[in-house]
Enzyme design. Structure first.
Site, short mmCIF file in Angstrom:
data_model
loop_
_atom_site.label_atom_id
_atom_site.label_comp_id
_atom_site.label_asym_id
_atom_site.label_seq_id
_atom_site.Cartn_x
_atom_site.Cartn_y
_atom_site.Cartn_z
N ASP A 57 0.83 -1.20 0.00
CA ASP A 57 0.00 0.00 0.00
C ASP A 57 0.86 1.26 0.00
O ASP A 57 2.10 1.20 0.04
CB ASP A 57 -0.97 0.00 1.19
CG ASP A 57 -0.27 -0.24 2.54
OD1 ASP A 57 0.89 0.19 2.68
OD2 ASP A 57 -0.89 -0.83 3.43
N GLU A 99 4.19 5.32 -23.15
CA GLU A 99 4.67 3.97 -23.47
C GLU A 99 4.46 3.73 -24.97
O GLU A 99 3.33 3.67 -25.45
CB GLU A 99 3.90 2.93 -22.66
CG GLU A 99 4.36 1.51 -22.94
CD GLU A 99 3.43 0.46 -22.36
OE1 GLU A 99 3.92 -0.62 -22.00
OE2 GLU A 99 2.22 0.73 -22.29
N ASP A 135 0.13 4.88 -20.06
CA ASP A 135 0.14 3.49 -20.49
C ASP A 135 -0.40 3.37 -21.93
O ASP A 135 -1.23 4.16 -22.36
CB ASP A 135 -0.74 2.69 -19.53
CG ASP A 135 -0.76 1.21 -19.82
OD1 ASP A 135 0.30 0.57 -19.72
OD2 ASP A 135 -1.84 0.69 -20.16
#
Length: 633
Positions: free
Chosen positions: A164, A379, A350
């Protein structure tokens, strides 16, 4: 400055005996005044909200530009102009035939002007990690109410392991000790997909189901802000991973599409809302080909291009349609909201080329105008430099400007991972591959704003299933001295290995010492094995030498064709030189110093920053097999 995050139910005041409409939430959940673009799109969710006939406000300096009704009656888009507005709590009035709803909405003051926000540059080293796999903080909840079924099981590589944001925050000093300057986390937003019968979950974060909420298993929005604040106080930047190409199947948009063109190829979605297992057997489903070349191919067929950009990445991730201007506005605003709300220092986008190029260029242009010193890396997974260069802002080889400042150097990654298995010869093999990749840097408008890496969460680790520290040291010596923005993958500094042969989870292992019950703690010198400590110390020495080193960030780069198996790259700035020397063979080799006279000059003595040893540059250098030197003079 203390911040309060409102994640609960919007406070409503109802006027009328019986309301005909209902509001569940509004996104963004709040907004900021003083933006260069004063207009904000409010996406209003609620049963039959489209029945609202008029939206008004009495708040000074605010006007309603337009109200847009979509195909679904349960959404309403309100375009609001804040050009003359001041911070404060305003009220929006939604008037229907038989009712009126008053909704409180907060306008906030920006903490700084857009030009004051500084993004990551080639002076930084990005440390990429997965929150679920790095470390677990104190008081981590075992289950979170309100989320679909999930399981935390560290014995299963494809289930959640329980890392986390608090676990990351507790180890900020580790990053400082190592010497990196920026932290890139895989996505932290809510991924409310249930674990399936095959033992798969969205622990990786790439299936967003709420764009304005940190996944509760990682923490809260406030925890994210706290982490960013403390990282900044220690001189560390935060890079946020975002996904505009697709969302998660459990996003509310999937069960109730705002408009018929909100997603690409939505015909399958409308028929098979819950039956994802049958996706590839349904003729309406369109799978992406994963081949990115059609996006830039001047001869691309329409069917190939459609499969790339309109096909779904996987059946569990519906493909968003960035050609819909309302979709793109929503996504653009979301990125701005996180910059303003948490203070992130950069974005990693992404699957960049899978999304609509014009829509993404619009996003980048908006961000560049609002935040001229911010940075985003996309990307772009094709291993040819010409393809990558075509995506960079102001590209010389693309007809349309992407406005994307930083691209990822998959050519460097690919060539280096081939070279590590080869002997460097007189022509093409070994480190010649790296040389032959850099020769195409003339295609880039800005080579110093290209991100290089040797592995990441989607690839085999550089070490594979081995422990070849000599090859790893050569890779890092190159990565951290060439004209690039370097990114390293968590655990590389302690020899973490693994391959994707069985599952991606084997290259996304838990960082040792990050979880309760770990007996091996690689966060401390005492807890590391001798091999881990040797690698950590070597990497940290190199990283700290790089910090603030203008020879590396501003210096001219000169490379020499590998000769006698030896590859040499020089960086030079204001009379200072850093010389990276790699023996690309498994045998001893001799570096003929005279061949490099143009970068050595009359220098007689140079220090290897990796070992502290001094070398005499008036005579040839004998190199051990696969030896790496970085000489500073």
């Amino acid at each position: 400055m203390k911040r309060v995050f409102i994640t609960g139910i919007i406070i409503l005041q109802m006027i009328a005996m019986k309301a005909a409409v209902k509001i569940d939430k509004i996104e963004p959940i709040d907004w900021y005044v003083g933006m260069k673009n004063p207009q904000v799109q409010l996406m209003v969710y609620g049963k039959d909200i489209a029945a609202v006939e008029q939206v008004t406000t009495d708040y000074a300096g605010v006007r309603i530009d337009s109200v847009v009704r979509l195909d679904s009656p349960n959404y309403l888009l309100v375009y609001m102009n804040l050009e003359d507005a001041k911070p404060g709590k305003m009220q929006l009035k939604f008037k229907a035939k038989s009712s009126e709803l008053k909704v409180n909405y907060t306008l906030k003051q920006r903490e700084m002007k857009g030009k004051e926000r500084k993004g990551f540059t080639n002076a930084d080293v990005l440390y990429m990690l997965m929150p679920d796999r790095f470390a677990q903080g104190a008081n981590h909840p075992k289950q979170v109410k309100g989320l679909n079924s999930y399981q935390e099981d560290r014995s299963k590589p494809s289930l959640r392991h329980g890392g986390d944001l608090e676990g990351i925050r507790e180890h900020l000093d580790y990053f400082k000790e190592l010497g990196v300057t920026a932290l890139w986390f895989t996505p932290v937003l809510e991924n409310n997909s249930p674990d399936n019968k095959n033992g798969y979950s969205t622990y990786h974060g790439y299936a967003t189901t709420d764009y304005y909420r940190v996944d509760p298993r990682f923490g809260s929005n406030a925890d994210y802000r706290k982490l960013a604040d403390e990282a900044h106080a220690k001189g560390l930047k935060i890079v946020m991973d975002m996904i505009f190409n697709h969302c998660g199947f459990e996003h509310p948009w999937v069960a109730d599409m705002p408009s018929k063109d909100w997603f690409n190829t939505p015909e399958w979605l409308s028929e098979q809302k819950t039956d994802r297992e049958r996706a590839r057997t349904n003729s309406a489903y369109l799978q992406t080909s994963y081949k990115l070349t059609p996006v830039k191919d001047p001869y691309a067929s329409k069917v190939d291009l459609r499969e790339t950009v309109d096909g779904w990445f996987v059946p569990t991730m519906p493909d968003l349609n960035q050609r819909n201007p309302h979709v793109m506005t929503y996504l653009i605003q979301n990125s701005i909201w996180w910059i303003e709300t948490v203070g992130i220092d950069g974005i990693r986008m992404d699957t960049y080329p899978y999304a609509d190029a014009k829509g993404m260029a619009r996003w980048m242009k908006v961000l560049d105008e609002e935040y001229p010193n911010f940075n985003t890396v996309g990307e772009t997974w094709v291993t040819e430099p010409a393809y990558t260069a075509a995506w960079q802002k102001d590209s010389k080889v693309s007809e349309e400007n992407s406005y994307l400042k930083t691209v990822m150097d998959f050519s460097f990654f690919d060539k280096l991972n081939q070279a590590k298995h080869e002997e460097t010869d007189a022509w093409w093999n070994g480190l010649n591959r790296i040389y032959n990749s850099f020769v195409y840097d003339f295609l880039y408008p800005n080579p110093s704003s290209v991100m290089a890496f040797i592995d990441n969460h989607d690839t085999d680790r550089f070490l594979g299933n081995g422990q070849d520290s000599l090859a790893l040291k050569q890779a890092l010596a190159l990565l951290l001295t060439v004209n690039r923005i370097p990114q390293i993958y968590y655990g590389t500094e302690i020899l973490m290995n693994g391959t994707k042969e069985v599952t991606d989870g084997h290259v996304r292992k838990d960082f040792p010492g990050g979880f309760p019950g770990d007996t091996h703690n690689a966060f401390t010198k005492e807890g590391r094995t001798k091999a881990e400590q040797d690698m950590f110390r070597w990497t940290s020495r190199l990283l700290h030498w790089r910090l603030g080193n203008e020879v590396i960030t501003k210096g001219k780069q000169t490379q020499f064709i590998p000769y006698g198996g030896i590859y040499v790259i020089a960086r030079q700035y204001k009379g200072r030189t850093a010389l990276t020397i790699l023996n690309g063979t498994s045998k001893e080799a001799t570096m003929q110093v005279k061949r490099y006279a143009e970068v050595i000059g009359d220098t007689k003595r140079a220090k290897d920053i990796l070992t502290g040893r001094y070398y005499d540059l008036s005579q040839d250098l004998k190199l051990r097999p696969r030896q790496s030197l970085i000489l500073d003079y």
